[in-house]
Design an enzyme around this catalytic site. Structure first.
Site, PDB file in Angstrom:
ATOM      1  N   ILE A 171       0.770  -1.286   0.065  1.00  0.00           N
ATOM      2  CA  ILE A 171       0.000   0.077   0.068  1.00  0.00           C
ATOM      3  C   ILE A 171       0.942   1.494  -0.162  1.00  0.00           C
ATOM      4  O   ILE A 171       0.373   2.407  -0.625  1.00  0.00           O
ATOM      5  CB  ILE A 171      -0.896   0.168   1.254  1.00  0.00           C
ATOM      6  CG1 ILE A 171      -2.006   1.004   0.897  1.00  0.00           C
ATOM      7  CG2 ILE A 171      -0.428   0.103   2.540  1.00  0.00           C
ATOM      8  CD1 ILE A 171      -3.015   0.817  -0.408  1.00  0.00           C
ATOM      9  N   SER A 211      11.829   0.069   7.997  1.00  0.00           N
ATOM     10  CA  SER A 211      10.933  -1.304   7.514  1.00  0.00           C
ATOM     11  C   SER A 211      12.039  -2.377   7.818  1.00  0.00           C
ATOM     12  O   SER A 211      13.194  -1.899   7.293  1.00  0.00           O
ATOM     13  CB  SER A 211      10.574  -1.108   6.096  1.00  0.00           C
ATOM     14  OG  SER A 211       9.565  -1.891   5.939  1.00  0.00           O
ATOM     15  N   ARG A 212      11.464  -3.641   8.118  1.00  0.00           N
ATOM     16  CA  ARG A 212      12.550  -4.570   8.269  1.00  0.00           C
ATOM     17  C   ARG A 212      13.633  -4.926   7.154  1.00  0.00           C
ATOM     18  O   ARG A 212      14.830  -5.202   7.222  1.00  0.00           O
ATOM     19  CB  ARG A 212      12.085  -5.847   9.033  1.00  0.00           C
ATOM     20  CG  ARG A 212      11.483  -5.397  10.128  1.00  0.00           C
ATOM     21  CD  ARG A 212      10.133  -6.541  10.619  1.00  0.00           C
ATOM     22  NE  ARG A 212       9.527  -6.853   9.501  1.00  0.00           N
ATOM     23  CZ  ARG A 212       8.795  -7.971   9.309  1.00  0.00           C
ATOM     24  NH1 ARG A 212       8.886  -9.039  10.194  1.00  0.00           N
ATOM     25  NH2 ARG A 212       8.141  -8.358   8.091  1.00  0.00           N
ATOM     26  N   LYS A 251      -5.407   1.620   7.815  1.00  0.00           N
ATOM     27  CA  LYS A 251      -6.691   0.818   8.241  1.00  0.00           C
ATOM     28  C   LYS A 251      -6.276  -0.734   8.352  1.00  0.00           C
ATOM     29  O   LYS A 251      -5.371  -0.984   7.695  1.00  0.00           O
ATOM     30  CB  LYS A 251      -7.788   1.162   7.556  1.00  0.00           C
ATOM     31  CG  LYS A 251      -7.674   0.842   6.002  1.00  0.00           C
ATOM     32  CD  LYS A 251      -7.617  -0.613   5.368  1.00  0.00           C
ATOM     33  CE  LYS A 251      -8.170  -1.762   5.849  1.00  0.00           C
ATOM     34  NZ  LYS A 251      -7.996  -2.761   4.815  1.00  0.00           N
ATOM     35  N   ASP A 287     -10.560  -7.708   6.406  1.00  0.00           N
ATOM     36  CA  ASP A 287      -9.352  -6.841   6.006  1.00  0.00           C
ATOM     37  C   ASP A 287     -10.015  -6.049   4.800  1.00  0.00           C
ATOM     38  O   ASP A 287     -10.164  -4.723   4.987  1.00  0.00           O
ATOM     39  CB  ASP A 287      -8.139  -7.576   5.687  1.00  0.00           C
ATOM     40  CG  ASP A 287      -7.209  -6.250   5.163  1.00  0.00           C
ATOM     41  OD1 ASP A 287      -6.446  -5.498   5.810  1.00  0.00           O
ATOM     42  OD2 ASP A 287      -7.019  -6.043   3.776  1.00  0.00           O
TER      43      ASP A 287
END
Ligand code: NAP
Length: 309
Positions: free
Chosen positions: A15, A37-38, A91, A169
Site C-alpha cells: 500500500i 522497515s525490516r 486501516k 481486512d
C-alpha cells in the site's frame, strides 16, 4: 507559507508503493524524509530497520505513517507518540479496540494528532450517498463484498493470522462506508464466520445488523470469489434504490448512474491529516473496527475447507 510537515513511513510494502508515496509526493504539505522497515526501503530516502533506529538517527521528524499489518501497529504508534510525533494509522487502526483507546489517550496527553484513516470513506460516491440518505430515510441495506484473495492478497501471511482480520481486512472497508453514510447507528444481531481448517482468520462472513428502529443491514463478505469481483452496497430508501459500486467509486440513484468526482482516496487522506496536524486535533473513529470485534464476539464459527495459496 507554512513549512512542510516532515513525514516518515513505517512498514514499507504494497500500500505504501501503490498509494502513500504518490499521494505524499503530490502534497506540498508534506516532505517525506525517511522510512523504517525490516526489509524494504523507499528509493532515494534514508532507510532504517526499525522506528526506534530511525527516530534516533533523523532529527526533526514531525509525523509518521504506520503502514505495517495491524498486529504490529500499536507498538510503533506508542514509540512514535512517546517521541512527540503525530501519527497516521493505516486501516484497521489496530488489532484491538483497547490498544487504539490507549493510543488516543496518549496522543491527547501529549497534544499530538492521531488519525485513524479509513480510505474507503473518501471514495467519490460516499459523501453524495450520505447526503442522499440524510434526505431519504433508508429502509434496508445489503452489502456484497466478494473478492479473490489469491488476486488481491498474494503471499500475505499476516492476513490469515490472528489479528490479521482475514476477510474483514477488505470487509472493514465496506463497514467504514456503511458507518459513514447511514444516518443511524447499527449493531450486530447475528453472524456466521467461516474459518478455513488451517487458518486463524475467516475466509467468509455473513452479518445481520439492525438499527434501533429495526432497519436491517445484511452483509456478505467472501474471499473465494473468482471471476467478477463485487464491492457493492445497495440501499432501499423511502425514495427508491441507491447503489454504490466498485467500493464507492460509482453511484446509482433509481438505477441512473450519477456523475462523480475522480477517485482520490489517499490524496484526500493526506489532506485531512495535514489539516488535523495544523489544527492540533485528532480524528479517532473505531466504529468499523468495533463492528468487526462484535462479529468475532457474537459470530458462530464454522470450519470450512483448508485454504492453500
Ligand atoms: P504488506 O505489503 O504485506 O505489508 C506492509 C509491510 O509491513 C511489509 O512490506 C513489511 O515490511 C511490513 N511487515 C510485514 N510483516 C510485519 C511484521 N510481522 N512486523 C512488522 N512489519 C511487518 O501489506 P499492505 O498490503 O501494504 O497492507 C498494510 C496495511 O495497509 C494493512 O493494514 C492493510 O489493511 C492496509 N491497506 C492495504 C491495501 C492494499 O491494497 N494492499 C489497501 C488499503 C489499506 P518489512 O518486511 O520491510 O518490515
Amino acid at each position: 507559507m507554512m513549512s512542510a510537515i516532515k513525514l516518515a513511513i513505517v512498514g514499507v510494502g504494497k500500500i505504501v508503493h501503490d498509494q502513500h508515496l504518490p499521494a505524499i509526493a503530490a502534497n506540498p504539505d508534506f516532505q517525506l524524509v525517511a522510512s523504517a522497515s525490516r526489509h524494504n526501503i523507499v528509493d532515494g530516502l534514508p532507510g532504517f530497520k526499525s522506528i526506534e533506529e530511525m527516530l534516533a538517527a533523523v532529527p526533526g521528524i514531525d509525523a509518521v505513517s504506520l503502514c505495517m499489518p495491524p498486529q504490529y501497529r500499536y507498538q510503533a504508534a506508542r514509540v512514535a507518540l512517546a517521541a512527540g510525533k503525530h501519527v497516521f494509522l493505516e486501516k484497521p487502526p489496530g488489532a484491538t479496540l483497547s490498544e487504539v483507546a490507549d493510543l488516543e489517550a496518549l496522543a491527547a496527553a501529549k497534544s499530538l494528532t492521531l488519525f485513524t484513516s479509513w480510505h474507503s470513506r473518501y471514495a467519490p460516491a460516499v459523501q453524495p450517498a450520505k447526503a442522499h440518505l440524510a434526505a431519504h430515510a433508508p429502509t434496508a441495506m445489503q452489502v456484497i463484498w466478494k473478492e479473490d484473495v489469491r488476486q488481491w492478497h498474494p503471499n500475505q501471511e499476516w492476513i490469515w493470522q490472528a489479528g490479521g482480520l482475514g476477510v474483514f481486512d477488505p470487509g472493514i472497508n465496506a463497514l467504514s462506508i456503511v458507518t459513514e453514510i447511514l444516518p443511524s447507528l447499527i449493531f450486530l444481531n447475528r453472524a456466521t464466520l467461516e474459518f478455513p481448517d488451517n487458518r486463524d482468520a475467516p475466509i467468509a462472513a455473513e452479518l445481520h445488523f439492525q438499527d434501533g428502529g429495526g432497519m436491517p443491514v445484511h452483509a456478505v463478505f467472501d474471499w473465494r470469489q473468482t471471476g467478477k469481483q463485487s464491492w457493492d452496497i445497495v440501499v432501499q430508501t423511502s425514495d427508491g434504490e441507491l447503489k454504490l459500486g466498485d467500493g464507492g467509486a460509482r453511484l446509482w440513484v433509481h438505477g441512473v448512474e450519477q456523475p462523480l468526482t475522480k477517485e482520490a482516496e489517499y490524496p484526500s487522506l493526506y489532506r485531512r491529516f495535514a489539516g488535523l496536524v495544523r489544527e492540533g486535533r485528532s480524528d479517532v473513529d473505531v466504529a468499523p473496527l468495533r463492528h468487526v470485534a462484535d462479529a468475532f464476539m457474537l459470530g458462530q464459527r464454522k470450519v470450512v475447507d483448508a485454504f492453500h495459496d
